[in-house]
Design a protein around this motif. Structure first.
Motif, PDB file in Angstrom:
ATOM      1  N   ALA A  97       0.833  -1.203   0.000  1.00  0.00           N
ATOM      2  CA  ALA A  97       0.000   0.000   0.000  1.00  0.00           C
ATOM      3  C   ALA A  97       0.871   1.256   0.000  1.00  0.00           C
ATOM      4  N   HIS A 107      -8.016  -4.000  -5.511  1.00  0.00           N
ATOM      5  CA  HIS A 107      -7.789  -4.189  -4.080  1.00  0.00           C
ATOM      6  C   HIS A 107      -8.116  -2.874  -3.378  1.00  0.00           C
ATOM      7  N   THR A 121      -7.474  -8.863  -9.760  1.00  0.00           N
ATOM      8  CA  THR A 121      -7.855  -9.615  -8.558  1.00  0.00           C
ATOM      9  C   THR A 121      -8.791 -10.788  -8.860  1.00  0.00           C
ATOM     10  N   ALA A 166       1.249  -6.388  -7.194  1.00  0.00           N
ATOM     11  CA  ALA A 166       1.187  -7.321  -6.064  1.00  0.00           C
ATOM     12  C   ALA A 166       1.029  -8.770  -6.540  1.00  0.00           C
ATOM     13  N   HIS A 179       4.475  -1.101  -8.265  1.00  0.00           N
ATOM     14  CA  HIS A 179       5.121  -1.584  -7.037  1.00  0.00           C
ATOM     15  C   HIS A 179       5.124  -3.107  -7.034  1.00  0.00           C
ATOM     16  N   LYS A 201       5.059 -10.952  -0.828  1.00  0.00           N
ATOM     17  CA  LYS A 201       4.219 -11.894  -1.561  1.00  0.00           C
ATOM     18  C   LYS A 201       5.089 -12.664  -2.557  1.00  0.00           C
TER      19      LYS A 201
HETATM   20  C1  LIG Z   1      -3.600  -6.674  -5.406  1.00  0.00           C
HETATM   21  C2  LIG Z   1      -3.045  -6.099  -4.128  1.00  0.00           C
HETATM   22  N1  LIG Z   1      -2.706  -4.812  -4.083  1.00  0.00           N
HETATM   23  C3  LIG Z   1      -2.188  -4.249  -2.979  1.00  0.00           C
HETATM   24  C4  LIG Z   1      -1.986  -4.986  -1.826  1.00  0.00           C
HETATM   25  C5  LIG Z   1      -1.484  -4.273  -0.603  1.00  0.00           C
HETATM   26  O1  LIG Z   1      -0.272  -4.745  -0.139  1.00  0.00           O
HETATM   27  P1  LIG Z   1       0.131  -4.606   1.406  1.00  0.00           P
HETATM   28  O2  LIG Z   1      -0.775  -5.506   2.166  1.00  0.00           O
HETATM   29  O3  LIG Z   1       1.557  -5.027   1.457  1.00  0.00           O
HETATM   30  O4  LIG Z   1      -0.046  -3.168   1.809  1.00  0.00           O
HETATM   31  C6  LIG Z   1      -2.313  -6.339  -1.827  1.00  0.00           C
HETATM   32  C7  LIG Z   1      -2.112  -7.158  -0.611  1.00  0.00           C
HETATM   33  O5  LIG Z   1      -2.203  -8.332  -0.584  1.00  0.00           O
HETATM   34  C8  LIG Z   1      -2.859  -6.910  -3.001  1.00  0.00           C
HETATM   35  O6  LIG Z   1      -3.204  -8.198  -3.052  1.00  0.00           O
END
Ligand SMILES: Cc1ncc(COP(=O)(O)O)c(C=O)c1O
Length: 484
Positions: free
Chosen positions: A140, A171, A219, A246, A266, A271
């Motif tokens: 994030a 997300h 997602t 992600a 990013h 993960k």
């Molecule tokens: C698609 C996606 N974006 C962003 C994030 C956010 O990452 P974080 O939990 O490290 O802040 C996630 C977390 O799993 C994610 O699956």
């Protein structure tokens, strides 16, 4: 339950037995005397009085009632709960890496700086991007950093604009990052394949739009096959393309986002690159950019000079500034680099292919039992809906609870929001076929139970220490404080 069994459920403070204690250290530091009188407690805090052995047993028991990647198959969709190789830990704990202070002079921290530099170079090569900052401490925060970079670049061009487009499958952190950065979110609807609708995008792209924030694979576990056209359209209207990377566990070694038009993205080291998640350790969300965005990266950057030495560059007038203290979570860079080097290019590619194969295998073997709302081939995960089971009064959360009785950590429930009653399953490459087959059998068995006796499933789980919780009350009115 008899008294002995019940005693297992007591808190450590309830097990307290006055006078019991562990090791008594000699008070050589004279700690009591060194505390200023005004700051010292008048009465001792009420701590459990237990022997060392009591404490060991207490925590060992607690650890056994937990589910973790180290104990169970953990197909929590969108979280990529893959195995974190122990060799990463060995490397991260090496003297010099674990003990170096962030203020160590650059000349004495060449090894650590080289690790940061090489990790960034590897991530640049994997994504195809030109420059990487390891500073953001989570996915994030990487998103926020990336959007702030877009903002700084467009402001520099004299045209900061107002909106960022975010698909409805995103997300939750995506719209949150956009809003935190000062932009406004404009949602765009996905099409019947679960992807960005080009016509809808075209309509939404006004000259007030700063860019598109797109997750790829998205997602739903679906690859945006029109990504090139999407990026071209955004660029043609003067916007920039942000990719939430992600889900890179489905692309590493196979596709580079730079090649399909991404300007900034990013990665989640916790993960894709086997660093621990959440409570297991600090996260890391490096940001990768194309050359024209490099001046805006957080300060400092780690650079190599012509003589081969490594140093920190603070002289970056266009930088968005710092987003975190020092240089990011250094220990995460060490673990990620260990993983990348141990695998090499072929190993990383194989990992990606196995993760995608596993998700498709699960999907194929479960699609006759669970409704599959989007039929496109799966990447890292597959998303079913509970439509068939809901007809018998059983929802995704109930299926997930029953799965615990079969010895599996539940999949992600009710996300993404565009699927009503979603079952989001991400096996990762870490699961072998035998484990996948056991999981499939469990899912099929639960589906059969729902046919025969839905009421039975609604009361699951039966095998856990605490059975069905009132989830809404637990989330909204949590009782977190112990009272005698
Ligand atoms: C698609 C996606 N974006 C962003 C994030 C956010 O990452 P974080 O939990 O490290 O802040 C996630 C977390 O799993 C994610 O699956």
């Amino acid at each position: 339950m008899n008294d002995i069994a019940r005693s297992d459920n007591r808190l450590s403070i309830e097990k307290s037995d006055p006078g019991r204690r562990g090791i008594r250290f000699k008070n050589t530091l004279k700690a009591k005397e060194s505390i200023p009188a005004g700051l010292a407690r008048k009465t001792a805090p009420k701590l459990p009085e237990l022997s060392e052995f009591d404490v060991v047993r207490h925590y060992t028991k607690l650890s056994k009632i937990n589910f973790s990647v180290d104990t169970h198959f953990y197909p929590l969709g969108s979280c990529t709960m893959k195995y974190n190789p122990r060799v990463n830990e060995v490397v991260a704990r090496m003297e010099g890496l674990a003990t170096d202070h962030p203020y160590t002079p650059e000349s004495l921290a060449q090894g650590c700086l080289r690790i940061l530099h090489e990790t960034a170079c590897c991530l640049a090569e994997i994504t195809g991007m030109d420059a990487v900052s390891l500073q953001p401490a989570a996915g994030a925060q990487g998103e926020l950093t990336g959007i702030l970079i877009i903002r700084a670049c467009l402001a520099d061009r004299g045209n900061p604009r107002k909106y960022i487009l975010v698909p409805d499958s995103a997300h939750g952190t995506n719209p949150a990052s956009v809003t935190t950065s000062g932009y406004e979110v404009r949602n765009i609807k996905s099409n019947a394949q679960g992807c960005v609708d080009l016509a809808e995008l075209d309509r939404a792209l006004t000259d007030e739009v700063a860019g598109l924030m797109l997750t790829n694979p998205n997602t739903l576990g679906v690859f945006e096959i029109q990504i090139r056209e999407i990026a071209d359209l955004v660029h043609a209207r003067g916007g920039l393309v942000y990719m939430d990377g992600a889900n890179m566990n489905a692309l590493v070694g196979v596709a580079q986002p730079a090649a399909f038009g991404v300007d900034v993205m990013h990665l989640n080291l916790h993960k894709t690159f086997t660093t621990p998640h959440g409570g297991g350790g600090p996260g890391s969300g490096p940001v990768a950019v194309k050359k024209f965005l490099e001046p805006y990266l957080p300060v400092p950057t780690v650079e190599q000079t012509a003589d081969g030495a490594y140093g920190l560059n603070y002289n970056r007038p266009k930088s968005i500034g710092r987003v975190r203290s020092f240089y990011g979570n250094f220990g995460m860079a060490v673990r990620a680099l260990a993983y990348i080097l141990a695998n090499g290019f072929q190993g990383l590619k194989q990992t990606t292919e196995d993760a995608v194969l596993n998700a498709n295998y699960l999907r194929k073997r479960l699609e006759d039992v669970f409704d599959l709302p989007y039929k496109a081939p799966s990447m890292h995960e597959c998303v079913f809906s509970d439509k068939r089971q809901a007809a018998r009064g059983v929802r995704t959360i109930d299926i997930a609870k029953r799965l615990i009785d079969y010895g599996f950590h539940p999949y992600t429930t009710a996300f993404p929001l565009i699927v009503s009653g979603a079952l989001m399953i991400e096996p990762t490459e870490s699961a072998c076929k035998k484990e996948l087959d056991e999981f499939i059998e469990a899912m099929r068995a639960v589906a059969q139970e729902i046919e025969e006796d839905p009421q039975f499933v609604l009361k699951a789980p039966y095998t856990t220490r605490i059975t069905r919780l009132d989830e809404a009350s637990a989330a909204r009115k949590p009782i977190l404080r112990w009272k005698p």
